[in-house]
Design a protein around this motif. Sequence first.
Motif, PDB file in Angstrom:
ATOM      1  N   VAL A   6       0.847  -1.187   0.000  1.00  0.00           N
ATOM      2  CA  VAL A   6       0.000   0.000   0.000  1.00  0.00           C
ATOM      3  C   VAL A   6       0.882   1.236   0.000  1.00  0.00           C
ATOM      4  O   VAL A   6       1.787   1.368   0.823  1.00  0.00           O
ATOM      5  N   ARG A   7       0.593   2.112  -0.908  1.00  0.00           N
ATOM      6  CA  ARG A   7       1.339   3.374  -0.983  1.00  0.00           C
ATOM      7  C   ARG A   7       0.348   4.520  -0.853  1.00  0.00           C
ATOM      8  O   ARG A   7      -0.579   4.642  -1.647  1.00  0.00           O
ATOM      9  N   VAL A   8       0.541   5.342   0.146  1.00  0.00           N
ATOM     10  CA  VAL A   8      -0.351   6.470   0.389  1.00  0.00           C
ATOM     11  C   VAL A   8       0.319   7.728  -0.158  1.00  0.00           C
ATOM     12  O   VAL A   8       1.479   8.017   0.151  1.00  0.00           O
ATOM     13  N   LEU A   9      -0.426   8.445  -0.982  1.00  0.00           N
ATOM     14  CA  LEU A   9       0.092   9.665  -1.601  1.00  0.00           C
ATOM     15  C   LEU A   9      -0.774  10.859  -1.213  1.00  0.00           C
ATOM     16  O   LEU A   9      -1.992  10.737  -1.099  1.00  0.00           O
ATOM     17  N   THR A  10      -0.132  11.988  -1.041  1.00  0.00           N
ATOM     18  CA  THR A  10      -0.900  13.221  -0.875  1.00  0.00           C
ATOM     19  C   THR A  10      -1.332  13.667  -2.268  1.00  0.00           C
ATOM     20  O   THR A  10      -0.856  13.163  -3.288  1.00  0.00           O
ATOM     21  N   TRP A  11      -2.230  14.632  -2.327  1.00  0.00           N
ATOM     22  CA  TRP A  11      -2.699  15.080  -3.639  1.00  0.00           C
ATOM     23  C   TRP A  11      -1.576  15.723  -4.450  1.00  0.00           C
ATOM     24  O   TRP A  11      -1.594  15.698  -5.667  1.00  0.00           O
ATOM     25  N   LYS A  12      -0.558  16.277  -3.762  1.00  0.00           N
ATOM     26  CA  LYS A  12       0.573  16.867  -4.475  1.00  0.00           C
ATOM     27  C   LYS A  12       1.500  15.794  -5.052  1.00  0.00           C
ATOM     28  O   LYS A  12       2.232  16.066  -5.988  1.00  0.00           O
ATOM     29  N   GLU A  13       1.485  14.601  -4.468  1.00  0.00           N
ATOM     30  CA  GLU A  13       2.377  13.530  -4.914  1.00  0.00           C
ATOM     31  C   GLU A  13       1.775  12.661  -6.009  1.00  0.00           C
ATOM     32  O   GLU A  13       2.473  11.849  -6.598  1.00  0.00           O
ATOM     33  N   ARG A  14       0.485  12.804  -6.298  1.00  0.00           N
ATOM     34  CA  ARG A  14      -0.157  11.984  -7.332  1.00  0.00           C
ATOM     35  C   ARG A  14       0.483  12.241  -8.684  1.00  0.00           C
ATOM     36  O   ARG A  14       0.758  13.385  -9.037  1.00  0.00           O
ATOM     37  N   PRO A  15       0.725  11.209  -9.452  1.00  0.00           N
ATOM     38  CA  PRO A  15       1.299  11.391 -10.795  1.00  0.00           C
ATOM     39  C   PRO A  15       0.407  12.296 -11.639  1.00  0.00           C
ATOM     40  O   PRO A  15      -0.805  12.179 -11.629  1.00  0.00           O
ATOM     41  N   GLY A  16       1.013  13.195 -12.367  1.00  0.00           N
ATOM     42  CA  GLY A  16       0.270  14.145 -13.193  1.00  0.00           C
ATOM     43  C   GLY A  16      -0.069  15.420 -12.439  1.00  0.00           C
ATOM     44  O   GLY A  16       0.106  16.513 -12.953  1.00  0.00           O
ATOM     45  N   VAL A  17      -0.555  15.276 -11.233  1.00  0.00           N
ATOM     46  CA  VAL A  17      -0.918  16.442 -10.427  1.00  0.00           C
ATOM     47  C   VAL A  17       0.333  17.112  -9.886  1.00  0.00           C
ATOM     48  O   VAL A  17       0.415  18.341  -9.828  1.00  0.00           O
ATOM     49  N   SER A  18       1.319  16.323  -9.506  1.00  0.00           N
ATOM     50  CA  SER A  18       2.548  16.900  -8.952  1.00  0.00           C
ATOM     51  C   SER A  18       3.241  17.801  -9.968  1.00  0.00           C
ATOM     52  O   SER A  18       3.782  18.848  -9.612  1.00  0.00           O
ATOM     53  N   THR A  19       3.201  17.433 -11.244  1.00  0.00           N
ATOM     54  CA  THR A  19       3.798  18.261 -12.295  1.00  0.00           C
ATOM     55  C   THR A  19       3.058  19.577 -12.417  1.00  0.00           C
ATOM     56  O   THR A  19       3.669  20.641 -12.542  1.00  0.00           O
ATOM     57  N   LEU A  20       1.737  19.508 -12.358  1.00  0.00           N
ATOM     58  CA  LEU A  20       0.934  20.727 -12.446  1.00  0.00           C
ATOM     59  C   LEU A  20       1.179  21.630 -11.247  1.00  0.00           C
ATOM     60  O   LEU A  20       1.342  22.838 -11.403  1.00  0.00           O
ATOM     61  N   VAL A  21       1.218  21.048 -10.055  1.00  0.00           N
ATOM     62  CA  VAL A  21       1.450  21.841  -8.843  1.00  0.00           C
ATOM     63  C   VAL A  21       2.824  22.504  -8.910  1.00  0.00           C
ATOM     64  O   VAL A  21       2.982  23.684  -8.572  1.00  0.00           O
ATOM     65  N   ALA A  22       3.832  21.762  -9.368  1.00  0.00           N
ATOM     66  CA  ALA A  22       5.177  22.331  -9.500  1.00  0.00           C
ATOM     67  C   ALA A  22       5.183  23.482 -10.496  1.00  0.00           C
ATOM     68  O   ALA A  22       5.824  24.510 -10.277  1.00  0.00           O
ATOM     69  N   ALA A  23       4.433  23.341 -11.600  1.00  0.00           N
ATOM     70  CA  ALA A  23       4.365  24.408 -12.598  1.00  0.00           C
ATOM     71  C   ALA A  23       3.695  25.657 -12.023  1.00  0.00           C
ATOM     72  O   ALA A  23       4.159  26.784 -12.243  1.00  0.00           O
TER      73      ALA A  23
END
Length: 175
Positions: A6-23
């Motif tokens: 089980v891997r728990v991710l925050t919404w910032k760590e989700r693939p695709g979303v993390s790139t958008l948040v960084a941008a």
Amino acid sequence: PSSQFVRVLTWKERPGVSTLVAAVEKETALVLTLFMFISLTAVFLVFSIFWAMVNEKTKDIGILRSIGASRRGVAWLYLRYGMTIGVIGAVMGGAMAYLIVTNINPIHTWIGEISGGRVIIWDPAVYYFTQIPNEVNPRHAVIVLIGGVIFSVLGALLPAVKAARMDPVRALRFE
């Protein structure tokens, strides 16, 4: 399942979303940098206006110095004036910016309506948000506003020093 599967991710760590948040975070830093350069431009504007003022008010500065005003007092006069301009500009600019940012979505809708839908500044397909984020970060706002005041005072610094160094006798002879 065991914790190794089980891997728990925050919404910032989700693939695709993390790139958008960084941008978006990079855009925020870019905008803050841009505002600092705009504030730096204020240094040169205030400097040129105050330099012209000191050149035009040579006789008045001579009178102040001849009736007992100290060099420090003359310099402080121009620095306070620069600070006053900076504070008034920061308050007015901050209020206007706050009104625009908090009402950015209705403004965006209005621009779209008057352009017949041809102008879409915020495309939800690109940013994955249906509305433009309009939260004001007080820390960032304070940094920009204080920077504007400081830059205004810095712009008045050299003209204030020039005014303070004027010899009263030469200043009174100035025509």
